[in-house]
Design an enzyme around this catalytic site. Structure first.
Site, PDB file in Angstrom:
ATOM      1  N   GLN A 273       0.835  -1.195   0.000  1.00 56.64           N
ATOM      2  CA  GLN A 273       0.000   0.000   0.000  1.00 56.64           C
ATOM      3  C   GLN A 273       0.873   1.250   0.000  1.00 56.64           C
ATOM      4  OE1 GLN A 273      -3.093   0.070  -0.517  1.00 56.64           O
ATOM      5  NE2 GLN A 273      -4.090  -1.734   0.302  1.00 56.64           N
ATOM      6  N   TYR A 302      -5.064 -13.905  -1.115  1.00 56.69           N
ATOM      7  CA  TYR A 302      -4.456 -12.766  -1.810  1.00 56.69           C
ATOM      8  C   TYR A 302      -3.596 -11.989  -0.801  1.00 56.69           C
ATOM      9  CZ  TYR A 302      -8.570 -13.895  -4.651  1.00 56.69           C
ATOM     10  OH  TYR A 302      -9.539 -14.549  -5.365  1.00 56.69           O
ATOM     11  N   GLU A 323      -1.010 -16.778  -2.012  1.00 59.08           N
ATOM     12  CA  GLU A 323      -0.630 -15.673  -2.911  1.00 59.08           C
ATOM     13  C   GLU A 323      -0.106 -16.249  -4.221  1.00 59.08           C
ATOM     14  OE1 GLU A 323       0.096 -12.560  -4.977  1.00 59.08           O
ATOM     15  OE2 GLU A 323      -0.882 -12.312  -3.017  1.00 59.08           O
ATOM     16  N   ASP A 366      -8.201  -9.991   0.371  1.00 60.00           N
ATOM     17  CA  ASP A 366      -7.821  -8.678  -0.140  1.00 60.00           C
ATOM     18  C   ASP A 366      -7.529  -8.831  -1.629  1.00 60.00           C
ATOM     19  OD1 ASP A 366      -6.980  -6.100  -0.527  1.00 60.00           O
ATOM     20  OD2 ASP A 366      -5.134  -6.276   0.635  1.00 60.00           O
ATOM     21  N   CYS A 393     -10.675  -2.421  -2.901  1.00 62.88           N
ATOM     22  CA  CYS A 393     -10.238  -1.129  -3.427  1.00 62.88           C
ATOM     23  C   CYS A 393     -11.171  -0.615  -4.509  1.00 62.88           C
ATOM     24  CB  CYS A 393      -8.811  -1.228  -3.970  1.00 62.88           C
ATOM     25  SG  CYS A 393      -8.628  -2.400  -5.338  1.00 62.88           S
TER      26      CYS A 393
END
Length: 437
Positions: A273, A302, A323, A366, A393
Site C-alpha cells: 500500500q 491474496y 498468494e 484482499d 479497493c
C-alpha cells in the site's frame, strides 16, 4: 454551456446536468462550481465536457500545492477540500451498494460506517513511478497525465513522501543525462521511500538484455544516495509482461518499512500500500472484525507480502496464506523470518485452485480490483469460518460480491468502513465485516 457541478463521481470528473436533463461528466471542476464548459463528447445518454472557466467557485474549492491538478493523473481532486473529498467517497460507496449491490436505503445506512482517514492529505505516498518520454529530441522522465499518453515533467510531487523532497528531481536529472547518451530501454522507474526506516529504493524497469550497470549505478548514486538500487527485468508481450529477474545495482536490493509492530522487506515488484499510515487503519479494522483468538486458525487469501498475515500470525495459532505472485511469495517467506514467526503455511498459487484445506475460524480476503470470482465466494462459504474480513479497493466490485454473499446465504455483512488511503483522488479502500448467518 453553463453548468453547475452537483457531485463528484467515482472518477476524476464532476457530475452536472444540461438544460435538457442529460448527464454531463465535467473535467476540471469540483462539486459546487458554476462553470463555463465545452462539450468534448456528446453521446446519446451522457456527454463529457471540460471546464473553460470557473464562473462561481464552489465553497469546497481550495488552492492546491500542486500546479498540475487536472493535468497530471495523480491528484484529480486536488482542488477539492478534504472534508468534501471524504463525503464524496462515502457517498460513492453508498451509491454502489444501492445500484449494484441492491441494498435498500435502510441497509446502507446501517452498514456504512464513517470514513476513516489520517491527517496527511499531501506527502503521504511512499511510492511514485516515473515514465520515460522523448521531448524535443531529448530523453526525459515524468508523471502520467490525465491523458495516459501524456507525460508531464516535474521536479517534485506534493503527494510523495515529504522527507525526500529532492528524490524525483535527482533521479529524473541523472537518468535524463544518461538517457541522452545511452540506450537505457527504460519502461518505468519506481521510487520508494519510508519516513520511518529512512529506506529509499530506486527501481529501474527494463527488458532483459544489455544495460550499462556500472555507469547507471555510479551516476544515480552521486545524484541521490539510496539504500537500494535495482534493475527489474521483464519479458513477454506488452500486455502480459512478467518479471524474469531482479538485479541489485547497489545497496540492499530491497526496501524496508515498519508497519503495525512488524518490519516488512519488499522487493521492487511486490505490491505494498502506498500510504503506510492509512494501511495501519486497514489492519486495525481487519483485526477488530475478526477478533482472532490464540487457539484459532486463520486463512489469508491474496495475502501479498504479508500485510495482514503478520498480525494474524501474532494472534492466531496457525495461518494459511495464499498468494499467486512469485515475488510477493518470496517476500512473505522472508518477512516471516525477519519477524520470527513460524506458524504460517505459505501457499503459492491461485486463491481458488489452492484454497486451503484447513478448517478456518477466521478469514481475510484482499483481492485485486476485479474482486472475487464466484468460485471463491462458494469456497469461502464452504468453510467453518465464523467471520470474514473483505478488503476492497473498488466499490463496484465490492457491492457485486456482497450481493453474491447475501444470495449465497452463509455470510452476511454487518459493517462496511471506507478508508481514505488516497487523498486528492477518487480512490478509496473499504473493509467489510461479514459474519456467519
Amino acid at each position: 454551456m453553463k453548468l453547475t457541478i452537483e457531485s463528484m463521481m467515482y472518477g476524476p470528473d464532476g457530475l452536472a446536468h444540461a438544460e435538457d436533463g442529460k448527464a454531463v461528466f465535467v473535467a476540471g471542476g469540483v462539486a459546487g462550481d458554476v462553470v463555463e464548459a465545452q462539450i468534448v463528447e456528446d453521446g446519446s445518454s451522457f456527454s463529457r465536457a471540460t471546464v473553460s472557466e470557473v464562473l462561481e467557485p464552489s465553497p469546497n474549492r481550495v488552492d492546491s500545492p500542486c500546479p498540475f491538478v487536472g493535468v497530471c493523473g495523480g491528484c484529480p481532486w486536488g482542488n477539492l477540500s478534504r472534508e468534501a473529498q471524504l463525503a464524496a467517497k462515502e457517498e460513492n460507496l453508498r451509491s454502489s451498494l444501492k445500484r449494484i449491490g441492491k441494498f435498500d436505503d435502510d441497509a446502507v445506512a446501517q452498514l456504512v460506517q464513517p470514513i476513516r482517514a489520517t491527517r496527511d492529505d499531501w506527502g503521504y505516498r511512499n511510492k511514485i513511478e516515473l515514465a520515460p518520454t522523448i521531448q524535443n529530441g531529448r530523453f526525459r522522465l515524468g508523471l502520467h497525465g490525465r491523458d495516459p499518453q501524456q507525460i508531464i515533467h516535474v521536479d517534485a510531487c506534493p503527494l510523495f513522501e515529504k522527507k525526500f523532497p529532492r528524490a524525483i528531481k535527482a533521479v529524473s536529472g541523472a537518468l535524463g543525462f544518461l538517457g541522452n547518451s545511452h540506450d537505457l530501454s527504460l519502461e518505468r522507474v519506481g521510487i520508494r521511500a519510508s519516513r520511518r526506516t529512512r529506506a529509499l529504493e530506486v527501481a529501474l524497469w527494463t527488458p532483459t538484455g544489455g544495460f550499462p550497470r556500472g555507469q547507471v549505478s555510479r551516476v544515480l548514486s552521486d545524484a541521490l544516495p539510496s539504500t537500494s538500487m535495482v534493475r527489474v527485468m521483464s519479458k513477454g508481450e506488452k500486455k502480459a509482461r512478467r518479471v524474469s529477474k531482479v538485479e541489485v545495482l547497489s545497496g540492499e536490493g530491497s526496501w524496508t518499512e515498519d508497519i503495525a509492530d512488524s518490519q516488512m522487506r519488499l522487493s521492487a515488484p511486490s505490491f505494498f500500500q502506498v500510504n503506510t499510515k492509512a494501511a495501519e487503519i486497514l489492519i486495525d479494522l481487519v483485526m477488530d472484525a475478526l477478533n482472532p483468538q490464540p487457539e484459532e486458525v486463520a486463512v489469508d487469501l491474496y495475502c501479498g507480502a504479508g500485510t495482514f498475515t503478520l498480525p494474524l500470525a501474532r494472534r492466531c495459532e496457525y495461518v494459511a496464506a495464499v498468494e499467486a505472485y512469485g515475488p510477493a511469495v518470496r517476500d512473505l517467506r522472508r518477512n516471516l523470518e525477519i519477524n520470527h514467526l513460524d506458524n504460517v503455511d505459505v501457499i503459492g498459487g491461485d486463491a481458488v485452485r489452492e484454497f486451503p484445506d484447513e478448517d478456518a475460524d477466521v478469514l481475510v480476503v484482499d483481492p485485486p480490483r476485479a474482486g472475487l470470482a464466484p468460485e471463491a465466494i462458494d469456497l469461502i462459504a464452504s468453510t467453518s469460518a465464523r467471520d470474514v474480513a473483505y478488503v476492497s479497493c473498488d466499490p463496484a466490485t465490492l457491492a457485486r460480491d456482497l450481493k453474491r454473499f447475501c444470495d449465497e446465504g452463509t455470510f452476511v455483512p454487518v459493517s462496511i468502513t471506507p478508508v481514505d488511503l488516497f487523498p486528492q483522488t477518487f480512490h478509496c479502500e473499504a473493509v467489510t465485516h461479514l459474519t456467519r448467518k
